[in-house]
Design a protein around this motif. Sequence first.
Motif, PDB file in Angstrom:
ATOM      1  N   UNK A 126       2.460  -6.983   0.831  1.00 23.32           N
ATOM      2  CA  UNK A 126       3.347  -6.770   1.980  1.00 23.32           C
ATOM      3  C   UNK A 126       4.540  -5.901   1.583  1.00 23.32           C
ATOM      4  N   UNK A 127       5.151  -6.190   0.447  1.00 19.93           N
ATOM      5  CA  UNK A 127       6.322  -5.425  -0.014  1.00 19.93           C
ATOM      6  C   UNK A 127       5.939  -3.973  -0.316  1.00 19.93           C
ATOM      7  N   UNK A 128       4.777  -3.772  -0.925  1.00 23.09           N
ATOM      8  CA  UNK A 128       4.330  -2.412  -1.246  1.00 23.09           C
ATOM      9  C   UNK A 128       4.097  -1.597   0.025  1.00 23.09           C
ATOM     10  N   UNK A 129       3.412  -2.186   0.989  1.00 20.67           N
ATOM     11  CA  UNK A 129       3.163  -1.495   2.257  1.00 20.67           C
ATOM     12  C   UNK A 129       4.488  -1.211   2.961  1.00 20.67           C
ATOM     13  N   UNK A 130       5.416  -2.164   2.927  1.00 20.61           N
ATOM     14  CA  UNK A 130       6.738  -1.991   3.529  1.00 20.61           C
ATOM     15  C   UNK A 130       7.446  -0.760   2.949  1.00 20.61           C
ATOM     16  N   UNK A 131       7.463  -0.661   1.630  1.00 20.04           N
ATOM     17  CA  UNK A 131       8.148   0.465   0.980  1.00 20.04           C
ATOM     18  C   UNK A 131       7.458   1.783   1.334  1.00 20.04           C
ATOM     19  N   UNK A 132       6.149   1.838   1.225  1.00 14.76           N
ATOM     20  CA  UNK A 132       5.428   3.087   1.489  1.00 14.76           C
ATOM     21  C   UNK A 132       5.569   3.539   2.946  1.00 14.76           C
ATOM     22  N   UNK A 133       5.379   2.621   3.875  1.00 17.17           N
ATOM     23  CA  UNK A 133       5.477   2.983   5.291  1.00 17.17           C
ATOM     24  C   UNK A 133       6.899   3.387   5.650  1.00 17.17           C
ATOM     25  N   UNK A 134       7.881   2.658   5.135  1.00 24.91           N
ATOM     26  CA  UNK A 134       9.263   3.003   5.478  1.00 24.91           C
ATOM     27  C   UNK A 134       9.713   4.303   4.825  1.00 24.91           C
ATOM     28  N   UNK A 135       9.181   4.638   3.670  1.00 22.66           N
ATOM     29  CA  UNK A 135       9.451   5.957   3.102  1.00 22.66           C
ATOM     30  C   UNK A 135       8.893   7.056   4.005  1.00 22.66           C
ATOM     31  N   UNK A 136       7.682   6.838   4.510  1.00 22.99           N
ATOM     32  CA  UNK A 136       7.070   7.799   5.425  1.00 22.99           C
ATOM     33  C   UNK A 136       7.890   7.915   6.715  1.00 22.99           C
TER      34      UNK A 136
END
Length: 98
Positions: A27-37
């Motif tokens: 969840x944290x990894x997806x959060x960081x990647x999506x929010x960077x995008x």
Amino acid sequence: MHTPLPPEEIERLARKRAGAKLGWYIHATVYVLVNLLIFSMSHYAFGTRPWSLGPLLGWGMGLVLHGVSVFVLGTGSGIRERMVQRERERLERAQRGP
């Protein structure tokens, strides 16, 4: 004191806890990647309006609550185990009577 758990129960509980923690890390990894995008899109593609802060903060709150449920309140956490122990002792005292 409580009775020791059988090996099968320890295995089941360990897998459950590891799965919950792995779920939070994903969840944290997806959060960081999506929010960077989202941030890069809002900044570079659509101007400098900070509309990306809404999803960042909203989802971030969800991520924090997910982490609290896994690491603080989850099965086997210190707080939860102490509360269960206190309730167990309270019930045993009540069952024995005055």
